[in-house]
Design a protein around this motif. Structure first.
Motif, PDB file in Angstrom:
ATOM      1  N   GLN A 138       0.841  -1.205   0.000  1.00 17.38           N
ATOM      2  CA  GLN A 138       0.000   0.000   0.000  1.00 17.38           C
ATOM      3  C   GLN A 138       0.874   1.252   0.000  1.00 17.38           C
ATOM      4  OE1 GLN A 138      -3.334   0.264   2.557  1.00 17.38           O
ATOM      5  NE2 GLN A 138      -4.253  -1.265   1.237  1.00 17.38           N
ATOM      6  N   ILE A 141       0.585   7.872   2.561  1.00 20.81           N
ATOM      7  CA  ILE A 141       0.556   9.269   2.123  1.00 20.81           C
ATOM      8  C   ILE A 141       0.785  10.251   3.266  1.00 20.81           C
ATOM      9  CG2 ILE A 141      -0.781   8.824   0.041  1.00 20.81           C
ATOM     10  CD1 ILE A 141      -3.287   9.749   1.627  1.00 20.81           C
ATOM     11  N   PHE A 142       1.365   9.755   4.374  1.00 21.64           N
ATOM     12  CA  PHE A 142       1.791  10.661   5.440  1.00 21.64           C
ATOM     13  C   PHE A 142       3.304  10.510   5.605  1.00 21.64           C
ATOM     14  CE2 PHE A 142      -2.704  10.278   6.556  1.00 21.64           C
ATOM     15  CZ  PHE A 142      -3.008  11.598   6.869  1.00 21.64           C
ATOM     16  N   PRO A 143       3.980  11.602   5.950  1.00 18.71           N
ATOM     17  CA  PRO A 143       5.423  11.453   6.173  1.00 18.71           C
ATOM     18  C   PRO A 143       5.670  10.622   7.422  1.00 18.71           C
ATOM     19  CG  PRO A 143       4.700  13.655   6.817  1.00 18.71           C
ATOM     20  CD  PRO A 143       3.521  12.973   6.190  1.00 18.71           C
ATOM     21  N   TYR A 183       3.608  21.007  10.497  1.00 16.71           N
ATOM     22  CA  TYR A 183       3.445  20.630   9.099  1.00 16.71           C
ATOM     23  C   TYR A 183       2.275  21.351   8.444  1.00 16.71           C
ATOM     24  CZ  TYR A 183      -0.418  17.535  10.502  1.00 16.71           C
ATOM     25  OH  TYR A 183      -1.591  17.033  11.000  1.00 16.71           O
ATOM     26  N   GLN A 184       2.331  21.353   7.163  1.00 14.50           N
ATOM     27  CA  GLN A 184       1.249  21.831   6.309  1.00 14.50           C
ATOM     28  C   GLN A 184       1.342  20.931   5.084  1.00 14.50           C
ATOM     29  OE1 GLN A 184       1.246  26.037   6.004  1.00 14.50           O
ATOM     30  NE2 GLN A 184      -0.774  26.066   5.077  1.00 14.50           N
ATOM     31  N   LEU A 185       0.435  19.977   4.988  1.00 10.77           N
ATOM     32  CA  LEU A 185       0.564  18.947   3.965  1.00 10.77           C
ATOM     33  C   LEU A 185      -0.783  18.641   3.326  1.00 10.77           C
ATOM     34  CD1 LEU A 185       2.776  16.493   6.058  1.00 10.77           C
ATOM     35  CD2 LEU A 185       3.537  17.637   3.982  1.00 10.77           C
ATOM     36  N   ARG A 186      -0.727  18.138   2.106  1.00 11.56           N
ATOM     37  CA  ARG A 186      -1.965  17.683   1.471  1.00 11.56           C
ATOM     38  C   ARG A 186      -1.641  16.455   0.620  1.00 11.56           C
ATOM     39  NH1 ARG A 186      -0.049  21.497  -2.104  1.00 11.56           N
ATOM     40  NH2 ARG A 186      -0.080  20.700  -4.231  1.00 11.56           N
ATOM     41  N   SER A 187      -2.641  15.631   0.453  1.00 13.62           N
ATOM     42  CA  SER A 187      -2.437  14.475  -0.415  1.00 13.62           C
ATOM     43  C   SER A 187      -2.549  14.913  -1.866  1.00 13.62           C
ATOM     44  CB  SER A 187      -3.487  13.410  -0.103  1.00 13.62           C
ATOM     45  OG  SER A 187      -4.776  13.937  -0.299  1.00 13.62           O
ATOM     46  N   PHE A 200       1.947  12.802  -1.317  1.00 14.36           N
ATOM     47  CA  PHE A 200       1.686  14.052  -0.596  1.00 14.36           C
ATOM     48  C   PHE A 200       2.681  15.142  -0.967  1.00 14.36           C
ATOM     49  CE2 PHE A 200       5.159  13.863   2.516  1.00 14.36           C
ATOM     50  CZ  PHE A 200       5.443  12.507   2.592  1.00 14.36           C
TER      51      PHE A 200
ATOM     52  N   LYS B 179      -9.300   3.538   5.861  1.00 12.83           N
ATOM     53  CA  LYS B 179      -8.041   4.094   5.369  1.00 12.83           C
ATOM     54  C   LYS B 179      -8.228   5.584   5.058  1.00 12.83           C
ATOM     55  CE  LYS B 179      -5.112   3.197   1.436  1.00 12.83           C
ATOM     56  NZ  LYS B 179      -5.003   2.483   0.174  1.00 12.83           N
ATOM     57  N   ASN B 182      -7.342  10.801   1.412  1.00 12.51           N
ATOM     58  CA  ASN B 182      -7.104  12.174   0.967  1.00 12.51           C
ATOM     59  C   ASN B 182      -7.029  13.069   2.177  1.00 12.51           C
ATOM     60  OD1 ASN B 182      -7.064  12.627  -1.924  1.00 12.51           O
ATOM     61  ND2 ASN B 182      -9.097  11.687  -1.894  1.00 12.51           N
ATOM     62  N   TYR B 183      -6.223  14.096   2.102  1.00 15.79           N
ATOM     63  CA  TYR B 183      -6.204  15.036   3.219  1.00 15.79           C
ATOM     64  C   TYR B 183      -5.601  16.368   2.839  1.00 15.79           C
ATOM     65  CZ  TYR B 183      -1.211  13.986   3.925  1.00 15.79           C
ATOM     66  OH  TYR B 183       0.142  13.827   3.770  1.00 15.79           O
ATOM     67  N   GLN B 184      -5.914  17.339   3.656  1.00 17.07           N
ATOM     68  CA  GLN B 184      -5.329  18.675   3.587  1.00 17.07           C
ATOM     69  C   GLN B 184      -5.294  19.107   5.048  1.00 17.07           C
ATOM     70  OE1 GLN B 184      -7.133  21.015   0.608  1.00 17.07           O
ATOM     71  NE2 GLN B 184      -5.553  22.582   0.724  1.00 17.07           N
ATOM     72  N   LEU B 185      -4.131  19.072   5.646  1.00 19.60           N
ATOM     73  CA  LEU B 185      -4.022  19.267   7.092  1.00 19.60           C
ATOM     74  C   LEU B 185      -2.823  20.154   7.421  1.00 19.60           C
ATOM     75  CD1 LEU B 185      -4.545  15.536   8.132  1.00 19.60           C
ATOM     76  CD2 LEU B 185      -6.117  17.392   8.703  1.00 19.60           C
ATOM     77  N   ARG B 186      -2.925  20.814   8.559  1.00 23.67           N
ATOM     78  CA  ARG B 186      -1.767  21.571   9.059  1.00 23.67           C
ATOM     79  C   ARG B 186      -1.724  21.454  10.573  1.00 23.67           C
ATOM     80  NH1 ARG B 186      -5.800  25.354   8.812  1.00 23.67           N
ATOM     81  NH2 ARG B 186      -5.890  26.622  10.694  1.00 23.67           N
ATOM     82  N   SER B 187      -0.540  21.557  11.110  1.00 25.98           N
ATOM     83  CA  SER B 187      -0.418  21.545  12.563  1.00 25.98           C
ATOM     84  C   SER B 187      -0.803  22.918  13.095  1.00 25.98           C
ATOM     85  CB  SER B 187       1.012  21.199  12.963  1.00 25.98           C
ATOM     86  OG  SER B 187       1.907  22.147  12.420  1.00 25.98           O
TER      87      SER B 187
END
Lengths: 244, 244
Positions: A138, A141-143, A183-187, A200, B179, B182-187
């Motif tokens: 699989q 998609i996260f660090p 962090y500031q991340l998106r898939s 991501f 599972k 998809n995401y769009q996230l920030r700390s």
């Protein structure tokens, strides 16, 4: 030797995306001698050829990083021969505007980073091309610092076996002493020959803790990862970041 | 009964932030009878009182969710008595403009969700107030389905012990069948009595797989989590999301 070839290219707006990484890789494969292509094909994960498209504001750069001197010479030669080329996929004309070469001996890098008396407390990774890790079939998609450090260690060991950085216990210890604090991340998806790889983009900050040698190692790896890239398909344009 | 009190409040611009959640909680504690406050203090993680500030465009709502009927009556009474109140912290005047009450029986919810013949394939969680999980003394600032489902199960079991949802194996199975795709996230940080709790905001999509009963359970939990909130400090304003 670590060789970086930075090619400023003219790219039609409609294909200005990191996704064409695999098409650019395809062009290189066409231009290189047959035996070189076979040599590269034996590598799946840890190829000595990494390349990606860097989209910085208005400048478009094709970055090719090579960890093999013969391969570097061949790529340099084939690129300097061309003023432009076409992508098979859509027959778009891509002009070559400028070629810049940076070279660096791994020994210098090792000497520099492992003699640092003060290592920055934080390292901020700006992810420039879609990045993904594969585990148990699989895509993740996260660090994940464990996967990131392992990826860089494995690459380093492949190209510079004299240093032998990968070791399970060291990796665990490194992970216990480092942490993602912001962090500031998106898939996103990386397009590759008809498939879309979950991945991501964005940025995140790693806090480096532990005794000095551990921080030196973490910081060296994160620095070196700027050349190797991290995770899957780094030869086809994925996994590129730079330290801010 | 699940009771939700939605209070439209007039809030000075400079304190329009989810961070004042703990100050609002402090006001409630002042207005409630002493024995109720002592009763609430015995709960650390799973309090039957959840409250948070919702900032939607120009409307500011103070959402109070209560899983205890006596407590609900007390809170409703104290709120309807007031036209405005002051925050001790900065003596800012907060007006109460409108109070809306929604009530729902858990039996209805259970009946509805566990009889669904088709469960949506995806659930998108929009995180409205800083969310965080604590494990091994550290705050986790990435969403983790295991922690999310456990948090909601534990809350449900506390308020509605007749259903007994939490079970280690069920949780593992649920996690194996869901599972984040998809995401769009920030700390971010949630401010709480001088400390800043590392947390996250944004949105992410959960893919629900597995046999129908498992999907029903996942979907029920994610729906119910809109009332309970997830992770730490849900009584003080953290961990609120809604399903889009």
């Amino acid at each position: 030797m670590i060789s970086k070839i930075l090619v400023n290219i003219g790219l039609p707006d409609e294909i200005k995306t990191a996704n064409i990484g695999s098409l650019l890789h395809g062009c290189l494969m066409e231009w290189l001698p047959e035996e070189t292509v076979s040599f590269l094909h034996q590598y799946s994960t840890y190829s000595p050829l990494k390349q990606r498209l860097l989209l910085n504001d208005k400048k478009v750069q094709w970055e090719i990083v090579v960890f093999n001197d013969i391969l570097f010479n061949q790529i340099e030669q084939t690129l300097t021969l061309r003023k432009s080329f076409r992508l098979h996929y859509n027959q778009k004309e891509i002009t070559i505007e400028k070629i810049e070469i940076q070279q660096l001996a791994i020994e210098e890098l090792v000497k520099k980073y492992f003699s640092m008396q003060e290592v920055p407390r934080y390292a901020r990774l700006n992810i420039q091309s879609p990045t993904s890790f594969k585990s148990n079939g699989q895509y993740d998609i996260f660090p994940d610092l464990k996967k990131i450090f392992r990826s860089i260690m494995r690459n380093t060991d492949t190209f510079f076996p004299e240093y032998r950085l990968f070791d399970g216990d060291t990796l665990e210890y490194l992970v216990s002493k480092t942490k993602i604090v912001n962090y500031q991340l998106r898939s996103t998806k990386f397009h590759l020959e008809g498939i879309k790889i979950p991945s991501f983009q964005g940025n995140f900050t790693v806090q480096l803790n532990g005794p000095l040698p551990v921080k030196q190692l973490s910081y060296f790896l994160l620095t070196f990862g700027q050349w190797t890239g991290i995770g899957v398909k780094t030869s086809l344009g994925m996994g590129k970041y730079f330290l801010e």
